[in-house]
Design a protein around this motif. Structure first.
Motif, PDB file in Angstrom:
ATOM      1  N   TYR A 160       0.394   2.811  10.567  1.00  0.00           N
ATOM      2  CA  TYR A 160       1.215   1.975  11.449  1.00  0.00           C
ATOM      3  C   TYR A 160       2.684   2.127  11.083  1.00  0.00           C
ATOM      4  CZ  TYR A 160      -3.302  -0.090  12.522  1.00  0.00           C
ATOM      5  OH  TYR A 160      -4.600  -0.273  12.898  1.00  0.00           O
ATOM      6  N   GLY A 161       3.527   2.313  12.099  1.00  0.00           N
ATOM      7  CA  GLY A 161       4.931   2.571  11.867  1.00  0.00           C
ATOM      8  C   GLY A 161       5.834   1.363  11.916  1.00  0.00           C
ATOM      9  N   SER A 162       5.279   0.179  12.149  1.00  0.00           N
ATOM     10  CA  SER A 162       6.095  -1.042  12.171  1.00  0.00           C
ATOM     11  C   SER A 162       5.189  -2.255  12.064  1.00  0.00           C
ATOM     12  CB  SER A 162       6.916  -1.123  13.467  1.00  0.00           C
ATOM     13  OG  SER A 162       6.061  -1.371  14.570  1.00  0.00           O
ATOM     14  N   ASP A 163       5.788  -3.412  11.775  1.00  0.00           N
ATOM     15  CA  ASP A 163       5.031  -4.662  11.710  1.00  0.00           C
ATOM     16  C   ASP A 163       4.405  -5.011  13.057  1.00  0.00           C
ATOM     17  OD1 ASP A 163       5.516  -5.079   9.062  1.00  0.00           O
ATOM     18  OD2 ASP A 163       7.247  -6.380   9.370  1.00  0.00           O
ATOM     19  N   LYS A 164       5.134  -4.748  14.131  1.00  0.00           N
ATOM     20  CA  LYS A 164       4.649  -5.123  15.449  1.00  0.00           C
ATOM     21  C   LYS A 164       3.425  -4.319  15.867  1.00  0.00           C
ATOM     22  CE  LYS A 164       9.096  -6.754  17.245  1.00  0.00           C
ATOM     23  NZ  LYS A 164      10.120  -6.570  18.310  1.00  0.00           N
ATOM     24  N   GLY A 215       8.475  11.891   8.184  1.00  0.00           N
ATOM     25  CA  GLY A 215       9.247  11.085   9.112  1.00  0.00           C
ATOM     26  C   GLY A 215      10.526  11.815   9.462  1.00  0.00           C
ATOM     27  N   ASN A 216      10.585  12.384  10.650  1.00  0.00           N
ATOM     28  CA  ASN A 216      11.705  13.252  11.005  1.00  0.00           C
ATOM     29  C   ASN A 216      11.761  13.400  12.525  1.00  0.00           C
ATOM     30  OD1 ASN A 216      13.869  14.760   9.878  1.00  0.00           O
ATOM     31  ND2 ASN A 216      12.824  16.653  10.384  1.00  0.00           N
ATOM     32  N   TYR A 217      12.631  14.279  12.990  1.00  0.00           N
ATOM     33  CA  TYR A 217      12.688  14.647  14.406  1.00  0.00           C
ATOM     34  C   TYR A 217      11.300  15.122  14.821  1.00  0.00           C
ATOM     35  CZ  TYR A 217      15.059  16.506  18.611  1.00  0.00           C
ATOM     36  OH  TYR A 217      15.479  16.750  19.887  1.00  0.00           O
ATOM     37  N   GLU A 218      10.725  14.475  15.831  1.00  0.00           N
ATOM     38  CA  GLU A 218       9.291  14.633  16.096  1.00  0.00           C
ATOM     39  C   GLU A 218       8.950  16.015  16.645  1.00  0.00           C
ATOM     40  OE1 GLU A 218       6.027  11.431  17.368  1.00  0.00           O
ATOM     41  OE2 GLU A 218       7.670  11.688  18.771  1.00  0.00           O
ATOM     42  N   PHE A 269       6.883   5.079   9.199  1.00  0.00           N
ATOM     43  CA  PHE A 269       5.719   5.795   9.718  1.00  0.00           C
ATOM     44  C   PHE A 269       4.443   5.461   8.957  1.00  0.00           C
ATOM     45  CE2 PHE A 269       7.629   8.574   6.560  1.00  0.00           C
ATOM     46  CZ  PHE A 269       6.544   9.016   5.814  1.00  0.00           C
ATOM     47  N   ALA A 270       4.545   4.755   7.814  1.00  0.00           N
ATOM     48  CA  ALA A 270       3.363   4.338   7.060  1.00  0.00           C
ATOM     49  C   ALA A 270       3.594   2.940   6.515  1.00  0.00           C
ATOM     50  CB  ALA A 270       3.060   5.329   5.942  1.00  0.00           C
ATOM     51  N   ASN A 271       3.710   1.999   7.421  1.00  0.00           N
ATOM     52  CA  ASN A 271       3.915   0.607   7.034  1.00  0.00           C
ATOM     53  C   ASN A 271       2.611  -0.044   6.586  1.00  0.00           C
ATOM     54  OD1 ASN A 271       5.464  -1.830   6.808  1.00  0.00           O
ATOM     55  ND2 ASN A 271       4.492  -2.534   8.692  1.00  0.00           N
ATOM     56  N   ARG A 298       0.830  -1.200   0.000  1.00  0.00           N
ATOM     57  CA  ARG A 298       0.000   0.000   0.000  1.00  0.00           C
ATOM     58  C   ARG A 298       0.872   1.260   0.000  1.00  0.00           C
ATOM     59  NH1 ARG A 298      -5.054   1.180   0.756  1.00  0.00           N
ATOM     60  NH2 ARG A 298      -5.610  -0.970   1.261  1.00  0.00           N
ATOM     61  N   PHE A 299       1.944   1.230   0.766  1.00  0.00           N
ATOM     62  CA  PHE A 299       2.900   2.331   0.799  1.00  0.00           C
ATOM     63  C   PHE A 299       4.283   1.780   0.463  1.00  0.00           C
ATOM     64  CE2 PHE A 299      -0.297   3.360   4.098  1.00  0.00           C
ATOM     65  CZ  PHE A 299      -0.835   4.506   3.519  1.00  0.00           C
ATOM     66  N   PRO A 300       5.122   2.559  -0.206  1.00  0.00           N
ATOM     67  CA  PRO A 300       6.464   2.069  -0.530  1.00  0.00           C
ATOM     68  C   PRO A 300       7.308   1.851   0.711  1.00  0.00           C
ATOM     69  CG  PRO A 300       6.263   4.397  -1.056  1.00  0.00           C
ATOM     70  CD  PRO A 300       4.883   3.923  -0.725  1.00  0.00           C
ATOM     71  N   GLU A 301       8.329   1.043   0.545  1.00  0.00           N
ATOM     72  CA  GLU A 301       9.217   0.721   1.655  1.00  0.00           C
ATOM     73  C   GLU A 301       9.867   1.967   2.244  1.00  0.00           C
ATOM     74  OE1 GLU A 301      10.985  -2.076   4.234  1.00  0.00           O
ATOM     75  OE2 GLU A 301       9.477  -2.374   2.675  1.00  0.00           O
ATOM     76  N   SER A 302      10.031   3.015   1.438  1.00  0.00           N
ATOM     77  CA  SER A 302      10.675   4.242   1.902  1.00  0.00           C
ATOM     78  C   SER A 302       9.856   4.964   2.964  1.00  0.00           C
ATOM     79  CB  SER A 302      10.911   5.186   0.721  1.00  0.00           C
ATOM     80  OG  SER A 302       9.688   5.517   0.087  1.00  0.00           O
ATOM     81  N   MET A 303       8.579   4.583   3.175  1.00  0.00           N
ATOM     82  CA  MET A 303       7.734   5.189   4.201  1.00  0.00           C
ATOM     83  C   MET A 303       7.424   4.220   5.341  1.00  0.00           C
ATOM     84  SD  MET A 303       4.840   7.189   1.983  1.00  0.00           S
ATOM     85  CE  MET A 303       5.255   8.356   0.684  1.00  0.00           C
TER      86      MET A 303
END
Length: 670
Positions: free
Chosen positions: A208-212, A269-272, A166-168, A158-163
């Protein structure tokens, strides 16, 4: 093979090793089918001769020592020759077939060049056209196959690996479910009840920002992957609990469009950062409207699309004015606290809560009406016990004491405060009274007591202390609770907190907030209201210190928005007929005090005798002993008079011939 076994038996292990070395080293496996037998036979003969040579005891001629190598060389050469011939014959067949195919593509040899080129060009164009129409999707690589569970094999992400940090993956949740599960205190549109739809904004988008972090039931769903073709982009809907079951943290962004703004949202996706960065196609200095020809410019949160800036930095004039007020406050602080502390302690009682109201003589008839209405409706004892009236002039101090209330007045602190009511919202008298409201709440909060603050233009239907003290109430966990103002303008975002009725629990977070507001007096003075300044601080402190702020539902704590808006006519009819009983009605959103009195009177919420209106309570207070003013000013029954047919009123005004007050107003009861 049998000869070799015989030799091995006669000659021992050494000869056997020699035979094996020759048979394996000289006899490579072949992939030429039938030729394998011939090759292995040659090698077997060679190996046998070597073995024989090793067992012979008769001395042989010199050339005989190299006979095995010579024979092996001859046989290998012969084998290579025949192998080459066979390979050449096979390649020749392919060449003939290729020539045949080429001939069929080119056509007749007479027009060889022209026909061949045309056919090639047609094939190229056909393939190019196919490439243009085919949708381009990023195909998962080997790492993609394992991300997002077993259901993603062979499917585009759905989103490229480059995201993916923060958008897994993504899902959606119904807005009402999400807001009830994660109640950050921010209200829905005031015209929407908790269960109602909000078209175009009825779902919440979760990234979702990760698989977990993915939901447990994400396998074979569209959380991480699209369908095999890449055409199905629909999101899976979950409950708020299921969608966030594996989220270790949750950052929530509230956003809306204003005035039809063509709004875009960028997540970087950067310093929050815990603030929204606004960019508009507008002159950042303000004074002009949006202009599509201008580049996007960074602007403050208060700059509206019409060019008005509601959060301009206060100038030196307001800073100096606030400095003078702070000097007086700090100079008198010790004596003030010494007077207030025992009074506040007496009011606080066992539940540690104090009620605060600020009033001048110009607003005194509204103060009298609140106390009279509380007495008539059964809340008189609660009000007398809990209320401290901060009088900004001596006249209203005498009225408060005459009504039997606790009252505080310091001439030094309030010497510059006006005695007359504000003529309109935001005028000089109004602004100075707003500053007094900041100081009074801060003082009681500093002493460590919970504070219920309310304006004088309020009438109770129920005792609100029961609501705020109920530990089973889900809202008990909030530090501050505000009536919903109803406005959704930028300057009140995100809580739309009405500062005419709110409850503050005493703790370090709220004490820090009110100290900050006190020191930002120049902001209050420049913006003509502490409501706007407090709204900005609520947002900042909720992020900075985790202050829990809640905007109360309008159905239980209605105000001027509900009273004046046509969308709320049915709701106000339920209130007028007793079908719905809220905790209070706050007559906010009303131009001046005169209209507030008229609206209270036709709603059946006016309990003050004529002799005590328009500041005349001062003269009446001089005639009675302390606590005796209620007999002269208060009516046991509501004093109902009908004034405007298009405004909410009691049922007694159904057949009134009163005029309308609004243009194109329609009768409330028809």
């Amino acid at each position: 093979r049998s000869t070799r076994q015989a030799i091995q038996g006669q000659s021992g292990a050494s000869q056997s090793v020699e035979v094996e070395r020759w048979s394996h080293g000289c006899c490579p496996r072949s992939s030429l089918g039938g030729r394998l037998v011939f090759s292995r036979a040659v090698c077997s003969v060679t190996a046998t001769m070597v073995a024989i040579r090793g067992t012979s005891t008769r001395k042989a001629p010199f050339w005989l020592a190299f006979l095995p190598q010579i024979i092996a060389l001859f046989l290998c050469s012969t084998l290579s020759f025949y192998f080459g011939v066979a390979l050449g014959m096979q390649m020749g067949g392919c060449s003939i077939a290729a020539e045949s195919n080429r001939g069929s593509l080119r056509g007749d040899n007479t027009d060889l060049s022209r026909d061949f080129d045309a056919r090639v060009e047609a094939e190229v164009q056909h393939r190019l056209a196919g490439m243009k129409t085919e949708p381009r999707v990023s195909q998962p690589d080997s790492t993609d196959q394992s991300r997002g569970g077993k259901g993603g094999k062979g499917r585009p992400r759905r989103f490229p690996e480059s995201m993916s940090k923060f958008a897994n993956g993504a899902s959606m949740v119904k807005k009402n479910d999400f807001l009830s599960t994660f109640d950050y205190g921010i209200p829905k549109p005031p015209s929407k009840r908790e269960h109602e739809s909000d078209p175009g904004k009825d779902h919440v988008l979760l990234l979702y920002g990760s698989d977990k972090a993915l939901p447990d039931a994400h396998v074979n769903t569209s959380v991480v992957y699209l369908d095999g073709s890449g055409n199905d982009t629909s999101l899976r809907e979950y409950s708020a609990a299921d969608a966030t079951a594996n989220c270790g943290g949750l950052n929530v962004i509230y956003t809306d469009t204003h005035g039809g703004l063509e709004q875009c949202i960028a997540i970087v996706g950067n310093y929050e950062s815990y603030h929204i960065q606004r960019w508009l196609r507008i002159n950042p200095r303000g004074g002009s409207k949006l202009n599509a020809e201008l580049p996007l410019e960074p602007v403050g949160r208060g700059l509206q699309t019409n060019g008005q800036d509601k959060f301009q930095a206060p100038g030196d004039r307001f800073a100096l004015e606030n400095q003078a007020l702070l000097e007086t406050y700090l100079e008198r602080l010790g004596d003030t606290l010494a007077t207030l502390e025992p009074m506040a302690k007496e009011c606080a009682g066992n539940d540690n809560s104090v009620m605060v109201m600020v009033c001048n003589t110009g607003q005194s008839d509204l103060l009298i009406n609140f106390i009279c209405s509380a007495e008539a409706r059964g809340f008189g004892d609660v009000v007398k016990k809990k209320l401290i009236v901060f009088a900004t002039d001596n006249g209203v101090y005498e009225i408060a004491r005459g009504l039997g209330m606790h009252a505080f007045y310091d001439e030094k602190i309030f010497e510059k405060m006006p005695e007359k009511e504000a003529r309109i919202y935001g005028d000089r008298s109004f602004t100075q009274m707003m500053y007094a409201k900041v100081v009074t709440v801060q003082l009681i909060n500093r002493l460590g007591h919970d504070v219920l603050f309310q304006d004088v233009d309020v009438v109770w239907y129920q005792d609100p202390f029961k609501f705020f003290h109920d530990k089973t109430n889900p809202l008990y966990k909030f530090d501050m609770l505000f009536q919903d103002d109803g406005a959704r303008s930028l300057r009140y975002a995100p809580y739309s907190a009405n500062t005419g009725f709110y409850y503050v629990r005493a703790n370090d977070k709220t004490k820090f907030l009110f100290r900050s507001l006190l020191y930002l007096g120049d902001m209050v003075l420049s913006m003509t209201s502490h409501q706007q300044a407090l709204a900005a601080l609520l947002d900042e402190h909720s992020s900075l210190t985790g202050l829990r702020v809640k905007t109360l539902g309008g159905a239980d704590f209605p105000g001027g928005y509900h009273f004046h808006r046509k969308k709320e006519i049915d709701f106000m009819k339920d209130v007028a007929t007793g079908k719905h009983v809220p905790y209070l009605l706050h007559m906010s959103w009303t131009t001046n005090k005169s209209n507030k009195l008229l609206f209270f009177k036709q709603m059946g919420l006016w309990y003050t005798n004529k002799r005590c209106e328009a500041g005349m309570g001062v003269s009446e207070a001089d005639k009675v002993t302390e606590g005796g003013l209620a007999k002269a000013c208060c009516s046991k029954d509501p004093i109902i008079t009908c004034h405007y047919a298009d405004k909410p009123s009691s049922e007694q005004c159904k057949n009134s011939d009163a005029p309308n007050i609004d243009n194109k107003g329609k009768p409330f009861w028809k």
